[in-house]
Motif scaffolding. Structure first.
Motif, PDB file in Angstrom:
ATOM      1  N   PHE A 167      -1.508   6.170  -4.705  1.00 41.15           N
ATOM      2  CA  PHE A 167      -0.670   7.014  -5.650  1.00 41.15           C
ATOM      3  C   PHE A 167      -1.506   8.352  -6.044  1.00 41.15           C
ATOM      4  N   ALA A 168      -0.795   9.697  -6.234  1.00 38.57           N
ATOM      5  CA  ALA A 168      -1.268  10.632  -6.471  1.00 38.57           C
ATOM      6  C   ALA A 168      -0.165  11.508  -6.992  1.00 38.57           C
ATOM      7  N   ILE A 169      -0.502  12.181  -8.289  1.00 33.62           N
ATOM      8  CA  ILE A 169       0.284  12.973  -8.938  1.00 33.62           C
ATOM      9  C   ILE A 169       1.128  13.980  -8.083  1.00 33.62           C
ATOM     10  N   ASP A 170       0.333  14.674  -7.161  1.00 28.88           N
ATOM     11  CA  ASP A 170       0.929  15.808  -6.434  1.00 28.88           C
ATOM     12  C   ASP A 170       1.836  15.492  -5.551  1.00 28.88           C
TER      13      ASP A 170
ATOM     14  N   ILE B  71      11.167  -4.623  -5.901  1.00 29.86           N
ATOM     15  CA  ILE B  71      11.337  -3.730  -6.845  1.00 29.86           C
ATOM     16  C   ILE B  71      10.433  -2.533  -7.158  1.00 29.86           C
ATOM     17  N   ASN B  72       9.416  -3.080  -7.149  1.00 32.16           N
ATOM     18  CA  ASN B  72       8.279  -2.213  -7.299  1.00 32.16           C
ATOM     19  C   ASN B  72       8.315  -1.239  -5.991  1.00 32.16           C
ATOM     20  N   ASN B  73       8.350  -1.570  -4.948  1.00 31.25           N
ATOM     21  CA  ASN B  73       8.321  -0.761  -3.669  1.00 31.25           C
ATOM     22  C   ASN B  73       9.436   0.216  -3.884  1.00 31.25           C
ATOM     23  N   PHE B  74      10.461  -0.330  -4.305  1.00 32.32           N
ATOM     24  CA  PHE B  74      11.916   0.775  -4.304  1.00 32.32           C
ATOM     25  C   PHE B  74      11.496   1.634  -5.561  1.00 32.32           C
TER      26      PHE B  74
ATOM     27  N   ASP C 162       9.406   7.712   8.180  1.00 34.01           N
ATOM     28  CA  ASP C 162       8.708   7.632   6.986  1.00 34.01           C
ATOM     29  C   ASP C 162       8.023   6.413   6.610  1.00 34.01           C
ATOM     30  N   LEU C 163       6.795   6.217   6.182  1.00 33.46           N
ATOM     31  CA  LEU C 163       6.329   5.070   5.833  1.00 33.46           C
ATOM     32  C   LEU C 163       7.065   4.614   4.316  1.00 33.46           C
ATOM     33  N   GLU C 164       7.716   3.653   4.230  1.00 31.69           N
ATOM     34  CA  GLU C 164       8.546   3.441   3.084  1.00 31.69           C
ATOM     35  C   GLU C 164       8.131   1.905   2.299  1.00 31.69           C
ATOM     36  N   LYS C 165       7.676   0.964   3.410  1.00 32.43           N
ATOM     37  CA  LYS C 165       7.392  -0.365   2.926  1.00 32.43           C
ATOM     38  C   LYS C 165       5.977  -0.347   2.568  1.00 32.43           C
ATOM     39  N   PHE C 166       5.608  -0.853   1.342  1.00 35.54           N
ATOM     40  CA  PHE C 166       4.429  -1.043   0.969  1.00 35.54           C
ATOM     41  C   PHE C 166       4.138  -1.690  -0.232  1.00 35.54           C
ATOM     42  N   ASP C 167       3.097  -2.446  -0.558  1.00 40.36           N
ATOM     43  CA  ASP C 167       3.008  -3.294  -1.934  1.00 40.36           C
ATOM     44  C   ASP C 167       2.373  -2.498  -2.765  1.00 40.36           C
TER      45      ASP C 167
ATOM     46  N   ASN D   7       6.446   9.563  -2.736  1.00 40.68           N
ATOM     47  CA  ASN D   7       6.483   8.975  -1.390  1.00 40.68           C
ATOM     48  C   ASN D   7       5.000   9.055  -1.156  1.00 40.68           C
ATOM     49  N   PRO D   8       4.560   7.911  -0.063  1.00 41.54           N
ATOM     50  CA  PRO D   8       3.009   8.346   0.271  1.00 41.54           C
ATOM     51  C   PRO D   8       2.760   9.512   1.300  1.00 41.54           C
TER      52      PRO D   8
END
Ligand code: GLU
Length: 580
Positions: free
Chosen positions: A385-388, A352-355, A372-377, A362-363
């Motif tokens: 994480f960055a606001i931009d 759920i957090n990942n989704f 795209d890298l989509e799977k992460f913890d 997105n990173p």
């Protein structure tokens, strides 16, 4: 007290229901930002709407946040799985707004003394008449400051308030809005402006003595040292009011970042009402098909008053309780909207957090294959994480993707880990299963057989259905009995008799030994498939019927091992007796 952290983010839910996935995403982003910058993440419960707030709901929200692993450094103290979350290291609590009224009143007094706030004594009828007159004259209604002018100085206002308080007369307090333009710099959306003169003298303390959301949020963000406000875009239009209040009070303005809306795949806004929508549609369709079905009849069957159900059908109310009762009555699944819905249906917090992290963020990284890298913890999220990288456009809630993330997460677990997590889940969702299959090796065998069949923890329950039957209560499906036991002159029955003997003689009761015995029997009987390999199918099929009543079970070695030798023997003997 510790030194002031350089970054403080906050999640500020109103405890009027369960934690919505949109709220969980706000909390997750605020949490990640605080973690990334070594700051604090604060949880504040905004319960000034006394009629709609409840402690139960506040507890539920904390429970869901804790379950997701979104822990707060400052906020109500809460124990989750033996771990203490929250506390007041900066000494800025309490964290329930209803307990901070004295503080709000202190700042209200400051504004009144500055001439920037004033009590208003019009009745609601008077205000309504003025509003109607404005509408009739095709003008935008704006409060005319009559009370401000009636008591033209702070002293006169304070004296009038004293008089009213003594008489028990109630009144709201309004903010004297600035005449100039107010600009909010939003990190995601850019500048948001309120043109000069556009802001009305909004209420900051209600007649019941509680502050409005606008006032409480401004006082709290300042006094709790909040540096970054990340929240849902629906609050964007409130922000100029908050900035105007901050200026009047001499407060800092935190950094603002408003997050994109979360939509359904059809672009409608994802909301709690979606459950009512699905239930209403189902009921209306059923009533259209079956003319005998009436609101009174269905209402009586589900325990909802006729009038209430009629209103529900007419979309005059979206009662969640009615929706849930209808869902159970028509045996339909209502859409999962809140975190607890996903939790109850066996989604994993990590998935759920990942989704959620990908809803509007997105990173911006690529995998070796260019995807795209989509799977992460969450650890990765806290590092990157960055606001931009928060997007401006609405994010689509793709349930298929979430389910696939969850399936992958289950697949990625070791059998032992899955066994533990699934047992914990079943102890609430299907206690019979936990009672029937003891913890330890037998449960592990069962979990191993189920894991590849489960995209959610709940998915695993159905294939384990045979474990919930009593050994003397298996109901035999006539079709399965005919096909697998009685056909060809009772070939299956005859096999089953031999299986019974072979299994009775097994020295070791393990999936490998059981499978080996069945395979050996097939081999000795010369059962081969078209590729010449041993075909256990004809031996296994009668056993499946004997232990489950049907032709389908999870892999037989694990299934029989998990059922236990005694149970298997009983079931096979009974099957032979009942169908012989
Ligand atoms: N209490 C507000 C809500 O639940 C959130 C306020 C905020 O984040 O500023 O919508």
């Amino acid at each position: 007290m510790t030194t002031k952290p350089a970054v403080v983010t906050r999640f500020a839910p109103s405890p009027t229901g369960h934690l919505h996935v949109g709220g969980a995403r706000s909390a997750l982003f605020c949490w990640a930002y605080a973690r990334k910058h070594g700051g604090h993440f604060t949880l504040r419960i905004e319960d000034t709407d006394q009629a709609r707030s409840s402690d139960e709901s506040a507890r539920g929200i904390m429970e869901d946040l804790a379950w997701l692993g979104i822990d707060w450094d400052e906020g109500p103290e809460f124990v989750h799985e033996g771990k203490k979350i929250g506390g007041d290291p900066q000494g800025v609590g309490p964290f329930f707004q209803a307990r901070r009224v004295a503080l709000y009143n202190k700042y209200l007094m400051q504004l009144i003394e500055q001439g920037r706030a004033y009590p208003a004594f019009e009745s609601s009828e008077e205000l309504e008449a003025k509003r109607k007159a404005a509408v009739a004259a095709k003008q935008t209604y704006r409060y005319d400051r009559a009370s401000y002018h009636a008591y033209p100085t702070p002293e006169a206002r304070l004296a009038r308030m004293k008089e009213a308080d003594a008489k028990g007369e109630t009144y709201p307090i309004r903010f004297y809005a600035p005449a100039e333009e107010v600009v909010v710099q939003d990190e995601v959306l850019g500048d948001v402006k309120y043109a000069a003169g556009e802001m009305d003298d909004f209420v900051i303390r209600k007649a019941d003595g509680f502050p409005t959301y606008h006032f409480a949020v401004v006082v709290d963000d300042e006094t709790m040292g909040v540096t970054h406000v990340m929240r849902a875009q629906e609050h964007l239009n409130n922000t100029p009011r908050h900035v105007a209040l901050q200026k009047a009070l001499g407060f800092r303005t935190p950094v603002y970042a408003h997050m994109p809306l979360i939509c359904n795949m059809d672009a409608s806004k994802m909301s709690k009402r979606d459950k009512a929508k699905v239930a209403r549609k189902t009921l209306k369709e059923a009533m259209a098909k079956d003319k005998a079905l009436s609101a009174a009849g269905v209402g009586a069957a589900i325990g909802v008053a006729t009038k209430e159900l009629e209103d529900f059908i007419a979309a005059e109310n979206d009662s969640l309780v009615t929706a849930q009762k209808l869902g159970a009555y028509f045996k339909i699944a209502l859409p999962e909207i809140e975190v607890c819905d996903f939790r109850e249906n066996g989604y994993l917090p990590g998935a759920i957090n990942n989704f959620l992290a990908l809803l509007g963020w997105n990173p911006g990284m690529k995998l070796a294959d260019g995807k795209d890298l989509e799977k992460f913890d969450t650890k990765f999220l806290a590092e990157h994480f960055a606001i931009d990288r928060i997007g401006k456009t609405s994010a689509k809630f793709d349930r298929v993707k979430l389910l696939s993330f969850n399936g992958d997460a289950i697949n990625g677990m070791s059998d032992e880990e899955f066994a533990r997590v699934w047992r914990e889940f079943c102890s609430h969702a299907e206690p019979r299963l936990v009672e029937r299959v003891p913890e330890g090796q037998r449960w592990l065998w069962l979990a191993k057989a189920i894991k590849p069949r489960a995209k959610t923890l709940r998915d695993g329950i159905k294939p384990a259905g045979l474990f919930m039957m009593g050994d003397d209560a298996v109901e035999f499906d006539a079709g399965a009995v005919e096909k697998n036991l009685k056909a060809e002159g009772g070939k299956g029955m005859e096999m089953l008799r031999e299986v019974l003997v072979r299994l009775q003689g097994l020295a070791e009761w393990t999936p490998g030994a059981i499978h080996g015995a069945l395979e050996l029997m097939a081999k000795e009987r010369g059962l081969v498939n078209d590729k010449g390999a041993v075909n256990v199918g004809p031996v296994a099929a009668p056993v499946r019927v004997a232990v489950s009543g049907s032709g389908v079970t999870p892999p037989l070695g694990e299934t029989l091992a998990a059922l236990g030798r005694e149970g298997v023997m009983k079931r096979v003997e009974r099957c032979l007796a009942v169908n012989g």
